[in-house]
Design an enzyme around this catalytic site. Structure first.
Site, PDB file in Angstrom:
ATOM      1  N   ASP A   1      -7.201  -1.381  -4.434  1.00  0.00           N
ATOM      2  CA  ASP A   1      -8.227  -0.986  -3.702  1.00  0.00           C
ATOM      3  C   ASP A   1      -9.114   0.025  -4.360  1.00  0.00           C
ATOM      4  O   ASP A   1     -10.329  -0.033  -3.901  1.00  0.00           O
ATOM      5  CB  ASP A   1      -7.622  -0.526  -2.217  1.00  0.00           C
ATOM      6  CG  ASP A   1      -6.824  -1.389  -1.471  1.00  0.00           C
ATOM      7  OD1 ASP A   1      -6.954  -2.728  -1.530  1.00  0.00           O
ATOM      8  OD2 ASP A   1      -5.762  -1.086  -0.832  1.00  0.00           O
TER       9      ASP A   1
ATOM     10  N   ASP B   1       0.661  -1.116  -0.121  1.00  0.00           N
ATOM     11  CA  ASP B   1      -0.001   0.121  -0.011  1.00  0.00           C
ATOM     12  C   ASP B   1       0.990   1.286  -0.138  1.00  0.00           C
ATOM     13  O   ASP B   1       2.090   1.353   0.352  1.00  0.00           O
ATOM     14  CB  ASP B   1      -0.859  -0.112   1.082  1.00  0.00           C
ATOM     15  CG  ASP B   1      -2.119  -0.955   1.163  1.00  0.00           C
ATOM     16  OD1 ASP B   1      -2.239  -1.532   0.182  1.00  0.00           O
ATOM     17  OD2 ASP B   1      -2.434  -1.400   2.330  1.00  0.00           O
TER      18      ASP B   1
END
Length: 221
Positions: free
Chosen positions: A185, A151
């Site tokens: 995401d 991330d």
């Protein structure tokens, strides 16, 4: 929308997702950060759980972190397989373009994160206190199915103390938006958002069929 167009969308999202992750993994150490704008930062973290780092072992004491990680990865594989079959089915039945597009980007996002979970552990060395190496001679930081999701996107749009007049939360420090996420995401969230906001357009044929069946039941010949 044809299977070819849906495939192009999926490949495009996967490329952006994986290129961004590989770049971050090979240029940043864990917790390295770059401020692009006051409201946008590149913050490298790794997630070995679900959303916001939540793990199954956080809820079930009898499950080890390793077992929880494997279970989550296998669940993701089953889920993305089901989404893939759903996508092929709606394309064959020529459902609405909105529905096909939404499922396509959800599938791409889910597959993007699965690639991290399944392969990154054997493809990269550890990122703690160092920049990872791709295909290290000494082997990766984890086995197959035990990789962490990369991330890096962080949007700390606003932070500060909330007004005292707000009930329950007044006077408390609040930050929006704290979660760090990735392109995959974004694709998943966007796809789900499209299905929610444009529900009637996405499932218009099913809605029409349900109405027709209801009318036939209420007005039998």
């Amino acid at each position: 929308m044809s299977l070819k167009k849906a495939s192009i969308i999926i490949i495009f999202i996967l490329l952006i997702d994986q290129i961004s992750k590989i770049y971050i993994k090979t240029h940043f150490a864990i917790n390295d950060s770059i401020t692009v704008f006051s409201w946008f930062k590149i913050d490298f973290i790794e997630n070995d759980g679900m959303a916001w780092g939540t793990k199954l072992s956080d809820f079930f004491d009898f499950i080890s972190d390793k077992t929880a990680k494997l279970t989550l990865t296998l669940f993701r594989i089953v889920a993305v397989t089901a989404i893939g079959f759903w996508l092929v089915d709606v394309i064959k039945k020529q459902k609405s373009k909105i529905l096909i597009f939404a499922i396509s980007i959800i599938f791409a996002g889910a597959l993007g994160n699965i690639l991290d979970s399944v392969f990154y552990g054997i493809l990269f060395s550890d990122s703690h206190m160092q920049v990872a190496t791709f295909l290290p001679d000494e082997g990766g930081y984890a086995g197959v199915f035990y990789g962490n999701v990369v991330d890096m996107l962080h949007f700390p749009i606003w932070s500060g103390v909330l007004p005292e007049w707000l009930p329950f939360i007044g006077g408390k420090y609040f930050s929006f938006f704290d979660p760090v996420f990735n392109v995959a995401d974004v694709a998943i969230s966007t796809g789900i958002g499209i299905l929610i906001v444009f529900n009637k357009k996405a499932f218009k044929e099913e809605i029409k069929t349900d109405k027709s069946d209801l009318e036939l039941r209420n007005n039998p010949i």
